[in-house]
Write a protein that holds these residues in place. Structure first.
Motif, PDB file in Angstrom:
ATOM      1  N   LEU A 147       0.832  -1.205   0.000  1.00 17.40           N
ATOM      2  CA  LEU A 147       0.000   0.000   0.000  1.00 17.40           C
ATOM      3  C   LEU A 147       0.865   1.252   0.000  1.00 17.40           C
ATOM      4  O   LEU A 147       0.597   2.203  -0.757  1.00 17.40           O
ATOM      5  N   ALA A 148       1.914   1.269   0.826  1.00 19.60           N
ATOM      6  CA  ALA A 148       2.811   2.426   0.878  1.00 19.60           C
ATOM      7  C   ALA A 148       3.530   2.625  -0.453  1.00 19.60           C
ATOM      8  O   ALA A 148       3.697   3.764  -0.923  1.00 19.60           O
ATOM      9  N   VAL A 149       3.947   1.522  -1.083  1.00 15.82           N
ATOM     10  CA  VAL A 149       4.590   1.620  -2.394  1.00 15.82           C
ATOM     11  C   VAL A 149       3.624   2.204  -3.412  1.00 15.82           C
ATOM     12  O   VAL A 149       3.989   3.061  -4.229  1.00 15.82           O
ATOM     13  N   GLY A 150       2.368   1.760  -3.380  1.00 15.48           N
ATOM     14  CA  GLY A 150       1.373   2.291  -4.310  1.00 15.48           C
ATOM     15  C   GLY A 150       1.158   3.780  -4.145  1.00 15.48           C
ATOM     16  O   GLY A 150       1.036   4.520  -5.132  1.00 15.48           O
ATOM     17  N   GLY A 203       2.023   6.586  -7.045  1.00 18.05           N
ATOM     18  CA  GLY A 203       0.743   7.071  -7.541  1.00 18.05           C
ATOM     19  C   GLY A 203       0.796   8.478  -8.089  1.00 18.05           C
ATOM     20  O   GLY A 203       1.834   9.158  -8.026  1.00 18.05           O
ATOM     21  N   PRO A 204      -0.334   8.960  -8.612  1.00 16.88           N
ATOM     22  CA  PRO A 204      -0.363  10.267  -9.283  1.00 16.88           C
ATOM     23  C   PRO A 204      -0.116  11.453  -8.366  1.00 16.88           C
ATOM     24  O   PRO A 204       0.228  12.535  -8.845  1.00 16.88           O
ATOM     25  N   ASP A 217      -0.964   6.114 -12.993  1.00 18.75           N
ATOM     26  CA  ASP A 217      -2.227   6.824 -12.813  1.00 18.75           C
ATOM     27  C   ASP A 217      -3.331   6.012 -13.490  1.00 18.75           C
ATOM     28  O   ASP A 217      -3.408   5.945 -14.717  1.00 18.75           O
ATOM     29  N   LEU A 218      -4.186   5.390 -12.687  1.00 18.12           N
ATOM     30  CA  LEU A 218      -5.246   4.551 -13.248  1.00 18.12           C
ATOM     31  C   LEU A 218      -6.265   5.358 -14.037  1.00 18.12           C
ATOM     32  O   LEU A 218      -6.884   4.849 -14.974  1.00 18.12           O
ATOM     33  N   GLY A 261      -3.168   1.739  -3.360  1.00 16.17           N
ATOM     34  CA  GLY A 261      -2.416   2.943  -3.006  1.00 16.17           C
ATOM     35  C   GLY A 261      -2.419   3.989  -4.099  1.00 16.17           C
ATOM     36  O   GLY A 261      -2.496   5.198  -3.823  1.00 16.17           O
ATOM     37  N   THR A 262      -2.362   3.546  -5.361  1.00 17.43           N
ATOM     38  CA  THR A 262      -2.371   4.518  -6.467  1.00 17.43           C
ATOM     39  C   THR A 262      -3.753   5.119  -6.694  1.00 17.43           C
ATOM     40  O   THR A 262      -3.866   6.191  -7.286  1.00 17.43           O
ATOM     41  N   ALA A 263      -4.809   4.429  -6.243  1.00 18.08           N
ATOM     42  CA  ALA A 263      -6.184   4.867  -6.535  1.00 18.08           C
ATOM     43  C   ALA A 263      -6.827   5.625  -5.384  1.00 18.08           C
ATOM     44  O   ALA A 263      -8.033   5.873  -5.416  1.00 18.08           O
ATOM     45  N   ILE A 264      -6.052   5.990  -4.376  1.00 19.41           N
ATOM     46  CA  ILE A 264      -6.625   6.715  -3.238  1.00 19.41           C
ATOM     47  C   ILE A 264      -7.170   8.070  -3.700  1.00 19.41           C
ATOM     48  O   ILE A 264      -6.442   8.871  -4.299  1.00 19.41           O
TER      49      ILE A 264
END
Length: 409
Positions: free
Chosen positions: A37-40, A44-45, A52-53, A299-302
């Motif tokens: 999660l931290a890596v994501g 992330g964006p 970036d999803l 993580g990337t989609a938060i």
């Protein structure tokens, strides 16, 4: 396509790096899910901006598919971890956990969302239903490994695993009732829920899953007796069963999560314990391969802006759901659960009912169907709070539980 290739390359590289440090990570108090999660968040964006999803199209649809795959593979591993005699011996307790525990957790979560966020009742009920199931993927680091085996009795480990596996699929019933109430008239919603959701999407899904698991378990036994299967193929056989169940469940428009768990549970009954050990080891390796990427994607989609809009109400809700949803339920049900023999048993089982991949799956599905970003904003906040809270407390509370609750299997 370039964005997709970037995602695949990044996820592959990150899994390789985590694998290289896996021995160190095993000694770390932090589980791989929390590290992922931290890596994501980092790639992330809103941080490095490597993934970036939103740039890849429909974020909700992508998350739904990814979570469905990770959840399906994870459920097979959960079923294989549980001894085949456990469901037969503990069916009354498991029926209590599912039949009474899930409605209680749904009611508590719904009331909290309704009171704290001041949402319309059926929207609060939808979000409450999404965060009701406990998650088998996030629970795996808690109930497996040497630390868990030393400190947690088998009766508690197997109960957490079985409950998390079964209630993920049955969560479909609770999610779709408020969804139908939001999108149809009351009469049409109830008719659809009873005839289509309950009988077909859940009832038929269970029957189909049991049939698939039984048939392919028998085929494996026959192939072994004829000397037709090699050992290395056995290690991927159950993963392939999970993929088959996911795909078939989706093709017949049923609850594919329940299809997977039912198939794995039936397979578990057919294949003997010594034979199942190889499948379990291979499945756990496959689980890790699929679990790490889904938490990176989370993580990337938060939705940071959405979390800011929720403000302190969102933080209060996340804390209240984690503290009240399952712990209160377990304390209420303790007199009905013979194997929950002490207050530490009830508190341990109550606390370690994480919200993660199953909630991601249902939240992404509902955001996709309703085009309502609030669902993902609230559920992702609770899921991330759960990953952090249960990840940080997993090792110390397991050791504490092992000291104050003597093993009495």
């Amino acid at each position: 396509m370039n964005d997709f290739n970037v995602m695949v390359a990044l996820l592959g590289a990150l899994i390789l790096l985590l694998a290289l440090a896996s021995a160190w990570l095993a000694r770390s108090p932090l589980p791989p899910t929390l590290i992922a999660l931290a890596v994501g968040i980092g790639i992330g964006p809103h941080a490095l901006g490597w993934l970036d999803l939103e740039a890849m199209g429909d974020k909700a649809s992508l998350l739904e598919k990814a979570a469905r795959l990770a959840l399906g593979i994870g459920l097979v591993g959960v079923a294989l971890r549980i001894p085949s005699e456990f469901p037969r011996r503990q069916w009354r307790a498991m029926l209590t956990l599912i039949g009474l525990g899930m409605p209680l957790m749904w009611a508590i979560s719904t009331v909290l969302v309704y009171l704290i966020l001041d949402l319309p009742f059926w929207m609060a009920a939808l979000i409450g239903a999404i965060v009701t199931p406990t998650d088998p993927v996030a629970a795996t680091p808690i109930v497996t490994g040497s630390l868990a085996e030393r400190n947690i009795p088998e009766r508690i480990r197997h109960a957490i695993s079985f409950d998390s596996g079964a209630n993920d699929g049955l969560g479909y019933l609770f999610v779709f009732l408020p969804f139908l109430m939001l999108t149809k008239s009351i009469d049409d919603a109830l008719t659809h829920w009873l005839l289509t959701t309950l009988l077909w999407e859940v009832g038929a899904a269970t029957a189909l899953g049991l049939m698939l698991g039984y048939v392919f378990g028998k085929l494996l036994r026959a192939s072994e007796a004829a000397g037709a299967i090699k050992d290395e193929w056995r290690l991927i056989y159950t993963a392939a069963l999970g993929l088959l169940a996911i795909g078939v469940g989706k093709l017949i428009h049923s609850d594919e999560v329940l299809v997977v768990f039912a198939a794995a549970a039936a397979f578990d009954q057919v294949v003997s314990a010594p034979d199942r050990k190889n499948e379990e080891q291979g499945q756990e390796a496959v689980n890790r391969f699929f679990a790490i990427p889904i938490f990176i994607l989370l993580g990337t989609a938060i939705p940071w802006d959405g979390w800011l809009e929720l403000g302190w109400s969102g933080v209060l809700l996340a804390v209240a759901v984690l503290v009240l949803r399952r712990p209160v339920t377990m304390l209420l049900l303790k007199p009905l659960l013979p194997d929950v023999r002490s207050m530490p048993d009830a508190l341990f089982m109550g606390w370690f009912g994480p919200v993660a991949v199953a909630a991601m799956y249902y939240a992404a599905m509902m955001e996709h169907k309703l085009s309502e970003p609030l669902v993902w904003q609230v559920v992702s906040l609770i899921a991330c709070a759960s990953v952090v809270a249960h990840g940080i407390t997993g090792a110390p509370l397991t050791r504490l539980y092992g000291r104050i609750a003597p093993r009495r299997d």
